[in-house]
Design an enzyme around this catalytic site. Structure first.
Site, mmCIF file in Angstrom:
data_model
loop_
_atom_site.group_PDB
_atom_site.id
_atom_site.type_symbol
_atom_site.label_atom_id
_atom_site.label_comp_id
_atom_site.label_asym_id
_atom_site.label_seq_id
_atom_site.Cartn_x
_atom_site.Cartn_y
_atom_site.Cartn_z
ATOM 1 N N GLU A 10 0.979 -5.407 6.053
ATOM 2 C CA GLU A 10 1.543 -4.152 5.890
ATOM 3 C C GLU A 10 0.727 -3.063 5.568
ATOM 4 O O GLU A 10 1.047 -1.729 5.140
ATOM 5 C CB GLU A 10 2.439 -4.326 4.501
ATOM 6 C CG GLU A 10 3.781 -5.187 4.575
ATOM 7 C CD GLU A 10 4.537 -5.194 3.030
ATOM 8 O OE1 GLU A 10 4.353 -4.404 2.248
ATOM 9 O OE2 GLU A 10 5.330 -5.826 3.060
ATOM 10 N N TYR B 128 -11.277 5.631 1.941
ATOM 11 C CA TYR B 128 -11.055 4.369 2.013
ATOM 12 C C TYR B 128 -12.148 3.493 2.285
ATOM 13 O O TYR B 128 -12.375 2.590 1.484
ATOM 14 C CB TYR B 128 -10.000 3.973 3.107
ATOM 15 C CG TYR B 128 -9.727 2.640 3.377
ATOM 16 C CD1 TYR B 128 -9.191 1.949 2.345
ATOM 17 C CD2 TYR B 128 -10.373 1.780 4.369
ATOM 18 C CE1 TYR B 128 -9.058 0.520 2.622
ATOM 19 C CE2 TYR B 128 -10.086 0.614 4.575
ATOM 20 C CZ TYR B 128 -9.509 -0.326 3.617
ATOM 21 O OH TYR B 128 -9.436 -1.451 3.831
#
Length: 251
Positions: free
Chosen positions: A188, A152
Site C-alpha cells: 500500500e 522521506y
C-alpha cells in the site's frame, strides 16, 4: 516459541511479517491504527496456527499513548524476543520548495519519532532479558536520495543512523539490531504516498516485477532466526530489475 512485537501490522510488510512468524509458531503483539483489521488478523492467525495474538490499536506518533498502552500490557507479554519497527509511510512526492508541511510532519512523526517511542518502551524489556532483536524497516532511500523524495529519504536516513546508534548502545546487553532496507516493493506504500490515486501508484511499478511484502517478510524472518552469535547489521534488498534507487530495467 517466542513473542514478536510488530508495529504497522494491518497491511504490507507488517502483516506479512505477522503471518510469517505465526506460521512458525510464535506468539504476536500486533499494533496499528485500524482496530478492525487487527482483530481480523488476530482471529485468522490464532485459528490457523494455534498461536496467541495481542492486538493493540494506537498511533505510534502519540508518545503518551504508546507509553501507556505498551506499559500496561500483562507482564508475561513483555518477554518480547523480536521487535519489528515496521510502522512508516511516504506522504507526497514533491520538490522541496513545493512540499506539504503536513506531509513532512506525518513522515517525520511516524518514521522517526514513532520508531523511537516504541523502541524506548520495549528496550528495557530486552535489557532485562539480556537478549533480543530490534529490526528496523529502513529503505534504500535512506542512503540513495532521489528527486522529490527529500523528507522521506531524510526520515529513512535517520532510521539508518538510529539503527547504528542502537547497535552500539545496546552492545553490552546482547541485543541485536538490524536495518532492513527494501527497494521497490508493491504494497500500500505508493497508494498511501499518492493519497489513494491508484493510477499513479501502479505507474511506480510499471514494467517491473517488484518485491512483495512476503519477500521482505522472508528476509526479516531469516535475520531474526540466525544463530545467537550472528547479527546482520544492515541489509539492502531490491527486485532483480532494480540496481539502485536510480537504475531500473523496465520491460
Amino acid at each position: 516459541m517466542a513473542i514478536i512485537l510488530i508495529t504497522g501490522a494491518t497491511a504490507g510488510f507488517g502483516k506479512a511479517c505477522a503471518e510469517k512468524f505465526a506460521q512458525n509458531g510464535n506468539d504476536l503483539i500486533i499494533t496499528g491504527r485500524r482496530q478492525e483489521r487487527l482483530n481480523d488478523l488476530q482471529t485468522t492467525l490464532e485459528k490457523q496456527y494455534g498461536i496467541k495474538v495481542l492486538p493493540l490499536a494506537f498511533d505510534v506518533r502519540d508518545q503518551k499513548t504508546v507509553s501507556t498502552v505498551l506499559g500496561g500490557i500483562p507482564e508475561n507479554w513483555k518477554k518480547v524476543s523480536v521487535l519489528v519497527n515496521n510502522a512508516g509511510l511516504a506522504a507526497g512526492l514533491s520538490s522541496i520548495e513545493e512540499g506539504d508541511l503536513n506531509d513532512w510532519e506525518e513522515m517525520i512523526d511516524t518514521n522517526v519519532k514513532g520508531l523511537l517511542y516504541v523502541s524506548r518502551a520495549v528496550i528495557p524489556w530486552l535489557i532485562d532479558q539480556r537478549k533480543g532483536h530490534i529490526i528496523n524497516l529502513g529503505s534504500i532511500a535512506g542512503s540513495q536520495v532521489y528527486a522529490k523524495g527529500n523528507v522521506y529519504c531524510a526520515s529513512k536516513a535517520a532510521v539508518a543512523a538510529l539503527s547504528k546508534g542502537m547497535r552500539i548502545d545496546l552492545l553490552p546487553y546482547g541485543i541485536k539490531v538490524t536495518d532492513v532496507q527494501p527497494g521497490a516493493a508493491e504494497t500500500e506504500f505508493s497508494l498511501v504516498r499518492f493519497k489513494g490515486n491508484e493510477d499513479k501508484a501502479k505507474g511506480v511499478y510499471q514494467g517491473l516485477k517488484p518485491l512483495s511484502a512476503e519477500d521482505v517478510a522472508d528476509v526479516i524472518y531469516y535475520c531474526a532466526t540466525l544463530p545467537p552469535h550472528v547479527c546482520i547489521n544492515e541489509l539492502e534488498i531490491t527486485p532483480l530489475q532494480q540496481a539502485s534507487a536510480y537504475y531500473y530495467h523496465r520491460v
